[in-house]
Design an enzyme around this catalytic site. Sequence first.
Site, mmCIF file in Angstrom:
data_model
loop_
_atom_site.group_PDB
_atom_site.id
_atom_site.type_symbol
_atom_site.label_atom_id
_atom_site.label_comp_id
_atom_site.label_asym_id
_atom_site.label_seq_id
_atom_site.Cartn_x
_atom_site.Cartn_y
_atom_site.Cartn_z
ATOM 1 N N GLN A 31 -1.995 2.432 9.812
ATOM 2 C CA GLN A 31 -0.690 2.609 9.142
ATOM 3 C C GLN A 31 0.281 3.392 10.025
ATOM 4 O O GLN A 31 1.491 3.186 9.959
ATOM 5 C CB GLN A 31 -0.870 3.365 7.816
ATOM 6 C CG GLN A 31 -1.564 2.593 6.715
ATOM 7 C CD GLN A 31 -3.057 2.889 6.691
ATOM 8 O OE1 GLN A 31 -3.665 3.166 7.715
ATOM 9 N NE2 GLN A 31 -3.660 2.793 5.532
ATOM 10 N N ASP A 89 -1.989 10.854 -2.219
ATOM 11 C CA ASP A 89 -2.358 9.802 -3.169
ATOM 12 C C ASP A 89 -2.687 10.372 -4.542
ATOM 13 O O ASP A 89 -2.552 9.703 -5.555
ATOM 14 C CB ASP A 89 -3.534 8.986 -2.633
ATOM 15 C CG ASP A 89 -3.054 8.134 -1.476
ATOM 16 O OD1 ASP A 89 -2.977 8.652 -0.350
ATOM 17 O OD2 ASP A 89 -2.685 6.965 -1.733
ATOM 18 N N ASN A 97 -5.495 12.411 0.390
ATOM 19 C CA ASN A 97 -4.582 11.592 1.206
ATOM 20 C C ASN A 97 -5.436 10.816 2.205
ATOM 21 O O ASN A 97 -6.674 10.931 2.228
ATOM 22 C CB ASN A 97 -3.538 12.483 1.894
ATOM 23 C CG ASN A 97 -2.428 11.659 2.546
ATOM 24 O OD1 ASN A 97 -1.853 10.779 1.899
ATOM 25 N ND2 ASN A 97 -2.133 11.896 3.805
ATOM 26 N N LYS A 98 -4.790 10.042 3.022
ATOM 27 C CA LYS A 98 -5.473 9.157 3.977
ATOM 28 C C LYS A 98 -6.546 9.885 4.775
ATOM 29 O O LYS A 98 -6.332 11.023 5.218
ATOM 30 C CB LYS A 98 -4.396 8.555 4.903
ATOM 31 C CG LYS A 98 -4.877 7.606 5.960
ATOM 32 C CD LYS A 98 -5.736 6.481 5.416
ATOM 33 C CE LYS A 98 -5.124 5.697 4.284
ATOM 34 N NZ LYS A 98 -6.099 4.810 3.599
ATOM 35 N N ARG A 127 0.851 -1.190 0.000
ATOM 36 C CA ARG A 127 0.000 0.000 0.000
ATOM 37 C C ARG A 127 0.884 1.235 0.000
ATOM 38 O O ARG A 127 2.093 1.133 0.138
ATOM 39 C CB ARG A 127 -1.050 0.001 1.128
ATOM 40 C CG ARG A 127 -0.691 -0.545 2.464
ATOM 41 C CD ARG A 127 0.347 0.204 3.247
ATOM 42 N NE ARG A 127 0.108 1.635 3.308
ATOM 43 C CZ ARG A 127 1.027 2.537 3.546
ATOM 44 N NH1 ARG A 127 2.300 2.169 3.753
ATOM 45 N NH2 ARG A 127 0.758 3.810 3.595
ATOM 46 N N GLY A 128 0.227 2.404 -0.169
ATOM 47 C CA GLY A 128 1.004 3.638 -0.329
ATOM 48 C C GLY A 128 1.114 3.910 -1.825
ATOM 49 O O GLY A 128 1.450 2.999 -2.605
ATOM 50 N N ALA A 129 0.833 5.164 -2.211
ATOM 51 C CA ALA A 129 0.662 5.470 -3.632
ATOM 52 C C ALA A 129 1.853 5.048 -4.517
ATOM 53 O O ALA A 129 1.673 4.285 -5.484
ATOM 54 C CB ALA A 129 0.351 6.959 -3.781
ATOM 55 N N ARG A 189 -7.094 -0.527 -7.092
ATOM 56 C CA ARG A 189 -7.492 0.520 -6.131
ATOM 57 C C ARG A 189 -7.669 1.838 -6.898
ATOM 58 O O ARG A 189 -6.888 2.118 -7.808
ATOM 59 C CB ARG A 189 -6.442 0.698 -5.003
ATOM 60 C CG ARG A 189 -6.422 -0.473 -4.022
ATOM 61 C CD ARG A 189 -5.541 -0.188 -2.817
ATOM 62 N NE ARG A 189 -6.176 0.717 -1.876
ATOM 63 C CZ ARG A 189 -5.534 1.276 -0.839
ATOM 64 N NH1 ARG A 189 -4.248 1.030 -0.644
ATOM 65 N NH2 ARG A 189 -6.167 2.071 -0.006
HETATM 66 O O1 MRU Z 1 -4.572 3.210 2.013
HETATM 67 P P1 MRU Z 1 -3.093 3.451 1.913
HETATM 68 O O2 MRU Z 1 -2.323 2.949 3.073
HETATM 69 O O3 MRU Z 1 -2.539 2.970 0.580
HETATM 70 O O4 MRU Z 1 -2.956 5.026 1.919
HETATM 71 C C1 MRU Z 1 -1.677 5.585 1.868
HETATM 72 C C2 MRU Z 1 -1.667 7.034 2.080
HETATM 73 O O5 MRU Z 1 -2.680 7.687 2.191
HETATM 74 C C3 MRU Z 1 -0.307 7.696 2.068
HETATM 75 O O6 MRU Z 1 -0.310 8.810 2.894
HETATM 76 C C4 MRU Z 1 -0.003 8.145 0.639
HETATM 77 O O7 MRU Z 1 -0.113 7.074 -0.249
HETATM 78 C C5 MRU Z 1 1.307 8.768 0.529
HETATM 79 S S1 MRU Z 1 2.519 7.545 0.281
HETATM 80 C C6 MRU Z 1 4.047 8.097 0.084
#
Ligand code: MRU
Length: 363
Positions: free
Chosen positions: A214, A255, A265-266, A64-66, A107
């Site tokens: 996270q 994201d 973002n999250k 996970r994470g963009a 996603r």
């Molecule tokens: O649902 P996730 O864990 O994939 O969400 C991740 C985030 O929101 C991060 O803050 C974002 O991807 C930045 S990653 C460098």
Amino acid sequence: MDQSVAEKLHPSSLSPQPSGVETLRWREGRLELIDQRRLPARIEFVACSSAEEVARAIRDMAVRGAPAIGCAAAYGVALEAARLRDAAPDAFAAGLDKAFRELAAARPTAVNLAWALERMRSATGAAGRARPPELAARLLDEAHRIASEDVAANRAMGAHGAALIADGARVFTHCNAGALATAGHGTALGVIRSAAAAGKRVSVIVDETRPFLQGARLTAWELKQDGIPVTLITDGMSGHLMSRGEIDAVIVGADRVAANGDVANKIGTYMIAVLAQRHSIPFYVAAPLSTIDVRIASGDAIPIEERGAAEVRGHAGVEWAPPGIAVRNPVFDVTPASLVTALITEKGVVHQPDRRKIAAILK
Ligand code: MRU
């Protein structure tokens, strides 16, 4: 180029961190992903040999994470091409098309996924009339390139962003925008790491980041590995700490950044940005250019993923809410550009981002 040659050209580990965090690694023709659902209790890797397996790992949040899901998706295409390398050209093209569709649907919010797949598509186009084995080798090369460029972008962002962090700063972050969310170093945590590496005494406050945790599981773990002081709070505590003068700066990842600078973002990020403005605390977003989506005019048009109710009703098999209770679970939110003090990219810092400045940095 032959696949085995491509393997020799690139390190099997893509994210050599001081802490040894390996988010993605290429081993013997397979993609291995550190299983982020198990951290920090267990360090296990999920091995993927096909696009379908990579798409599942992205959907189920093993990765996970963009930027990390963009890199994983690129490897998903490369794996599928390797699987189909002995097929006739038509069957190869049809199989690859299916892989692109499946990975793109994994996603919806992080644009790095679509961005990386577009790069992989262009690599197939640039290969002209190449035969499947040669195409497969080129696609693996391109996936390696996407991953190593991500690490380079994060290091450049770290260098630009570190200048914004004062010696002794108490920095608040949300979710995980670290090595685990990228091919290495991290975006928001990359800035913190670079500031610490430059000799600044920086300490971090991270919230749990419900519902997937996270912050509590991943960011806290990463920072402990690096020996950067970190304190964990629950999601509702940041306003209190800001009101007491215990937070000097906020830094998060993204994201998707719309053409006008709005930031997805999250979930919870918007709330934090409003609180930061209320308390005159700078709110920084660190994101590579691959996270900027100029086709999206403003944050209103960013697709927001909704995940299953079980994530809110409980965690890791423990349910604490009444069975069957109605649940909402949007896992991202949008922070308007007007709340962003600066956007930190690999090309430099955009202060008070807006449409004109975003267009200029992309030139
Ligand atoms: O649902 P996730 O864990 O994939 O969400 C991740 C985030 O929101 C991060 O803050 C974002 O991807 C930045 S990653 C460098």
